[in-house]
Write an enzyme that holds these catalytic residues in place. Structure first.
Site, PDB file in Angstrom:
ATOM      1  CG  ASN A 171      -1.852  -1.201   1.217  1.00  0.00           C
ATOM      2  OD1 ASN A 171      -2.168  -1.755   0.171  1.00  0.00           O
ATOM      3  ND2 ASN A 171      -2.282  -1.618   2.398  1.00  0.00           N
ATOM      4  CG  HIS A 229       3.946  -1.796  -4.764  1.00  0.00           C
ATOM      5  ND1 HIS A 229       2.816  -2.586  -4.692  1.00  0.00           N
ATOM      6  CD2 HIS A 229       4.915  -2.573  -5.308  1.00  0.00           C
ATOM      7  CE1 HIS A 229       3.091  -3.790  -5.178  1.00  0.00           C
ATOM      8  NE2 HIS A 229       4.356  -3.803  -5.560  1.00  0.00           N
ATOM      9  CG  LEU A 253     -13.488  -9.875   2.461  1.00  0.00           C
ATOM     10  CD1 LEU A 253     -13.979  -9.838   3.900  1.00  0.00           C
ATOM     11  CD2 LEU A 253     -13.748  -8.520   1.796  1.00  0.00           C
TER      12      LEU A 253
END
Length: 249
Positions: free
Chosen positions: A92, A109, A202
């Site tokens: 992130n 990143h 998830l």
């Protein structure tokens, strides 16, 4: 957690989604309404620098309206209490891990709150809009760009990441799709060197088959529970907080 001392944690868009930050690839493969090819490649920056700069200006400004969630805070607790080696590698570009208090981490990143000089490679903190042609404080070139690793560019600090994976006793992946390399291959690298592997997500990722164990659910629930398990295995650590007599409130 017996014989576990060195931990590497990889976090992806799923951990920040619960704070209101859009995941990288939304419906139709779009990111905040844009094709990735139009805002996250060197070619896009060369063809339409105004669009690319404006896109990241909006993402940077949006950070002021979000807060770390329970998963970020749980990893910060682990960072503070774990006496072995720990490296949190995040895909992130937000600053939610830092705001929660994590320190043993890196952004592979890049970071929204940083500007990169395309000429000399210097980086500097950046919180405001970043107009095309902004001047580098290090070399004076009018060549600052968002400090974001575009598709086709090499992620940051790969040597450090590979070294940590080679020493890891446990590798944990949180909220990642398992679709973007090289991060998608970290589980195989860690397992090759003998690490246990755990996925918290998830939904099952594209790389779920490579993990010894996968737990399905929201990061804000799964991550605090896992951190409590880890810290509960340490002498004198309260699962929900700091040091103290085990079993005492």
């Amino acid at each position: 957690m017996q014989n576990i001392r060195n931990i590497v944690v990889l976090t992806g868009a799923g951990i920040s989604a619960e704070s209101g930050i859009a995941t990288f690839r939304g419906p139709g493969g779009l990111w905040e309404g844009h094709r990735v090819e139009d805002v996250c490649t060197p070619e896009a920056l060369a063809v339409d620098p105004e669009l690319v700069h404006r896109f990241y200006d909006l993402r940077r400004a949006a950070l002021a309206g979000v807060e770390p969630n329970a998963a970020h805070h749980a990893l910060a607790r682990l960072d503070a209490a774990w006496e072995g080696e720990l490296l949190i590698v995040t895909q992130n570009v937000d600053d939610l891990h830092e705001r929660a208090g994590a320190t043993r981490m890196l952004h592979m990143h890049g970071e929204l709150l940083s500007a990169l000089c395309a000429v000399c490679g210097a980086r500097e903190p950046w919180t405001d809009s970043l107009p095309e042609g902004a001047t580098c404080a290090a070399c004076g070139s009018a060549a600052l760009r968002p400090d974001i690793v575009f598709f086709g560019e090499m992620p940051y600090q790969m040597e450090r990441i590979e070294a940590a994976l080679a020493k890891a006793d446990l590798f944990v992946s949180i909220g990642t799709s398992g679709a973007v390399y090289p991060a998608a291959g970290f589980v195989q690298t860690a397992a090759y060197h003998g690490a246990r592997t755990l996925e918290l997500n998830l939904d099952p990722s594209m790389g779920s088959v490579f993990f010894e164990q996968t737990r399905i659910g929201a990061a804000g629930v799964l991550v605090p529970a896992w951190v409590d398990e880890v810290l509960g295995s340490l002498p004198g650590i309260h699962p929900g907080g700091g040091r103290g007599p085990v079993g005492k409130a």
